[in-house]
Design a protein around this motif. Structure first.
Motif, PDB file in Angstrom:
ATOM      1  N   ASN A  17      42.353  29.249  33.715  1.00  0.00           N
ATOM      2  CA  ASN A  17      41.640  28.957  34.929  1.00  0.00           C
ATOM      3  C   ASN A  17      43.125  28.928  35.175  1.00  0.00           C
ATOM      4  N   TYR A  25      40.614  31.970  47.190  1.00  0.00           N
ATOM      5  CA  TYR A  25      40.631  32.177  46.082  1.00  0.00           C
ATOM      6  C   TYR A  25      39.994  33.651  45.769  1.00  0.00           C
ATOM      7  N   GLU A  45      37.865  35.501  42.625  1.00  0.00           N
ATOM      8  CA  GLU A  45      37.124  35.837  41.502  1.00  0.00           C
ATOM      9  C   GLU A  45      37.637  36.535  40.594  1.00  0.00           C
TER      10      GLU A  45
END
Length: 347
Positions: free
Chosen positions: A185, A216, A218
């Motif tokens: 991640n 951020y 996705e």
């Protein structure tokens, strides 16, 4: 008649002699030119040979330098690997006592609440306490203790949570990479790096806090070498902080506050190419065009000896481009700031 023939023959011989002399003169001139040309060629050849020898010597010296640099890089890699293992071990050891303290804070809070409740019941049942109890209550300031003690326990819990988060961030940041890429991640890596650098982002006597704006997007887990990418994030973010500190030179606290230092982190999925996009931007001093052309070259730096954090930009470039088949670019304007743009294949 014979005399005439002799005279004619003499004339022809003289003429032939003159022709031969001229031919000899031309031959001599040609020979001189040929010798001069040969001398020039020989001189040029000697020069070329000398230059080749000098170039060969330089190549040997450069080869030796590269061997030494490779050895130093291997030593540094071993040190970084050992340091990463040490940091991970220390972080793990920190987690044990912190976990013990955090685990005991909840029952401690319950016990304290119960004791305070008992004291309250006693006060209701026996409203008229003895003189000694009244004096003790006054000395210890019971009302303040009843109000502040829960806050104190809550503060201790917040502190243990903070230590635990830092410990986990250090473990994630210093994780050792395997020979194969693993799913990771990227946002977690960036957040852990920011947590480690938090002490540099805080306000101080010279400037206000450096604002970090997270935008951020996705995208799924990325197949990569997490430890190496964390080092790249550390380098780019530390450089951004350095650039902001440099831009503050000569400015007052209020002047900086009017135009706050800011780092913006933008991530997104580039669907057309199935790449993750990471942009790290600051509003610092910016980078000149001349430096931008050299900044990813090996051993290039604008910082004095002993100054700097993490890996150099050249190694960060190798990690992104060679190890991850991605791209690392920079857009910058002097006086306005810099933006580093990373793209990495999702898989």
């Amino acid at each position: 008649m014979e005399i005439v023939d002799y005279q004619q023959e003499i004339k022809e011989l003289k003429k032939a002699n003159r022709i031969i002399k001229k031919q000899l003169e031309r031959s001599e001139s040609d020979r001189g030119k040929l010798e001069e040309t040969n001398n020039k060629k020989e001189c040029l050849l000697r020069k070329v040979i000398d230059e080749l020898k000098e170039y060969q010597n330089k190549l040997e010296e450069r080869s030796l330098e590269l061997e030494m640099m490779l050895l130093n890089l291997q030593i540094m890699q071993n040190k970084m690997s050992s340091l990463g293992t040490l940091v991970a071990d220390v972080a793990h050891e920190i987690n044990n006592p912190v976990g013990f303290i955090a685990g005991n804070l909840a029952p401690a809070q319950e016990y304290i609440d119960n004791l305070l409740h008992v004291i309250e019941l006693y006060q209701q049942t026996y409203p008229k306490a003895s003189q000694k109890i009244q004096e003790t209550i006054k000395v210890i300031d019971l009302e303040y203790v009843r109000e502040d003690l829960p806050k104190l326990i809550s503060s201790m819990k917040e502190g243990t949570d903070r230590i635990s988060n830092i410990s986990n961030s250090l473990r994630t940041f210093s994780r050792a990479d395997t020979e194969q890429k693993v799913l990771f991640n990227l946002h977690e890596g960036i957040n852990n790096t920011l947590l480690i650098l938090k002490h540099r982002l805080k306000a101080n006597k010279i400037r206000p806090v450096i604002e970090v704006v997270k935008d951020y997007g996705e995208f799924p887990l990325v197949e990569c070498f997490p430890g190496q990418l964390n080092q790249v994030f550390m380098n780019l973010l530390a450089n951004a902080i350095d650039a902001l500190d440099e831009s503050n030179s000569g400015l007052s606290f209020n002047e900086i506050k009017a135009n706050p230092n800011q780092i913006t982190i933008h991530t997104a999925l580039i669907e057309d190419t199935n790449h993750a996009l990471i942009q790290i931007q600051d509003n610092g001093v910016g980078i000149s065009a001349e430096v931008q052309q050299k900044m990813f070259e090996h051993l290039f730096t604008t910082k004095p000896v002993g100054k700097g954090t993490g890996l150099g930009l050249s190694i960060a470039y190798q990690i992104i481009v060679q190890k991850h088949r991605g791209t690392l670019k920079v857009n910058s304007v002097l006086g306005e700031g810099s933006k580093f743009i990373i793209t990495i294949p999702i898989s």
